[in-house]
Write a protein that holds these residues in place. Sequence first.
Motif, PDB file in Angstrom:
ATOM      1  N   PHE A 130      75.184  29.426  36.628  1.00 11.63           N
ATOM      2  CA  PHE A 130      76.571  28.955  36.716  1.00 11.63           C
ATOM      3  C   PHE A 130      77.513  29.968  36.064  1.00 11.63           C
ATOM      4  CE2 PHE A 130      75.796  24.075  37.016  1.00 11.63           C
ATOM      5  CZ  PHE A 130      75.075  24.278  38.178  1.00 11.63           C
ATOM      6  N   ASP A 131      78.701  30.148  36.675  1.00 16.63           N
ATOM      7  CA  ASP A 131      79.713  31.013  36.052  1.00 16.63           C
ATOM      8  C   ASP A 131      80.620  30.158  35.171  1.00 16.63           C
ATOM      9  OD1 ASP A 131      81.424  29.619  37.735  1.00 16.63           O
ATOM     10  OD2 ASP A 131      81.716  31.281  39.126  1.00 16.63           O
ATOM     11  N   GLU A 132      81.709  30.765  34.626  1.00 22.44           N
ATOM     12  CA  GLU A 132      82.582  30.060  33.688  1.00 22.44           C
ATOM     13  C   GLU A 132      83.203  28.808  34.305  1.00 22.44           C
ATOM     14  OE1 GLU A 132      85.165  33.226  32.726  1.00 22.44           O
ATOM     15  OE2 GLU A 132      84.079  33.829  30.935  1.00 22.44           O
ATOM     16  N   GLY A 133      83.688  28.934  35.538  1.00 25.20           N
ATOM     17  CA  GLY A 133      84.325  27.795  36.184  1.00 25.20           C
ATOM     18  C   GLY A 133      83.344  26.665  36.443  1.00 25.20           C
ATOM     19  N   THR A 134      82.196  27.007  37.041  1.00 28.15           N
ATOM     20  CA  THR A 134      81.194  25.985  37.342  1.00 28.15           C
ATOM     21  C   THR A 134      80.603  25.409  36.057  1.00 28.15           C
ATOM     22  OG1 THR A 134      80.634  27.309  39.292  1.00 28.15           O
ATOM     23  CG2 THR A 134      79.161  25.497  38.739  1.00 28.15           C
TER      24      THR A 134
END
Length: 519
Positions: free
Chosen positions: A343-347
Amino acid sequence: MANSYSASLSGDDTTMRTNNPNSPTASTFVAGDAPDEKPDLEAGMAAEPQTATPGDGYVDWDGPNDPENPMNWSESKKWTNIVILSLMTIVTPLGSSMFAPGISRIMMEYHETSTIIATFLVSIYVLGFAFGPLVVAPLSEIFGRRPLYFWGNVLFTIFTICTALSNGIPMLLAFRLLMGLAGSVPITIGSGSITDIMPVEQRGRAMAAWTLGPLLGPCIGPVAGGYLIRATSWRWVYWLVAILGGLFIPFSWFFLKETYAPAILEQKTRLLQKQTGNKDLRSILSGQQNVKDRFKMAVVRPMKLLLLNPTVTIMALYIAIAYGILYLLITTFSFVYADQYGFDEGTNGLTYLPAGIGMMIGVVGFGQLTDGIVRRNKAKGLEHTPEIRLKPVLSVPLGLALPVGLFIYGWTTEKGVHWIVPMIGVAIFSAGLMGIMGCVQNYLLDAYPQIAASVTAAMSFLRSLLGALLPLGGLQMYDALGLGWGNSLLAFISLALIPIPVVFFVFGSQIRGRFNIKL
């Protein structure tokens, strides 16, 4: 409040009332020399009419239906205050974890590699929640609730702006601690305000709505924070929180009303003194001590409750451990889901959403159930006892939800099962936490209604202390044991706590009677 008062003398007693029969007033009783004792404080709290006591003049409610008594407020006035308090208790905890998805970016910006610093950046805020109540609670029992809500909001907004302008990790840590100290105000005395205005059969629903803030805020904040950080920078998290905090400054000034009975009667007393010229008048709920001595006693009271009263100690420990586990999960979500699912920062921000959903389920279910039990007992003519809040039919299933949720979360992340499954585990854990916290908090407030702020301060201190310290070892625990056995360890601990409410349901009244410490 009436504009003028007259005195009619009858023997040794003087009863002072307003010239305007349509105006809500205070009753006072005046006589010769000062007595050794004053009328009963609990009778004054209960808004019962007082009989004259030879000696001093005491200002009391104008009978049991005095509209100035917070217990007699209209439902709309009561719920206006509760809604504002609930919203405030969502905003201040937002600052605790809203920027958690951006921790890795902050560490890179300031060239920091320590995992302890990474988790402490989140949890130091909760340390402010631990120590703030020790000052906030006694101040509220001396000066009332309303001034603290207003000035707490002002300071919280100022410290949030300073955090947004931080130029290094030491400055960031310092102002996050101050944010936590100022933000602890609504979390500390909100339960006291609800106890001030709500009868016992309606208190569970109101407490559930208010309790949602301290738990829901840290869970929904990162959802918006993750995308905000990815689109702008971590500083905008604090600018947003500052804007929200600033909005509540006028709301707390214009719409929040004083709910603390001694503070309201103290205001009446000062007005009576001014209008009658009688400086010997005193509120029936005022103590014999001066403000300095009262403050010293009130500062010590939460710690005395926590250290010398086993009811408060054990119940607070239950909630503190469960809350500490929640914060351990919250502070490690961004690392766990990034490593296991990419997962990235947004997710990553969305990974906090199941905890919030679980808490909402716990609030909706618990608040109605506990009030329903109280109302049914009253309808049957049964005397209400605080222990009814801990009925095993409620506390045991709610307690079991904690280890079940942890087992699901730990082993499914360990094995790389689809991300929806560990999120379901977190939702189960959060629903159970919300329910058991409501049971315990309502139990303690029913048991000690006259010192609700001090009881809440004692709980908040231990809860927030573990909430700040437990996460510091979270990543190291996962490194050593893995996600499966690491969360299983937490599950076994929470499993061992389940019998506590059952023991107090059976023996609580005897324990409270035996350890009735002098406060």
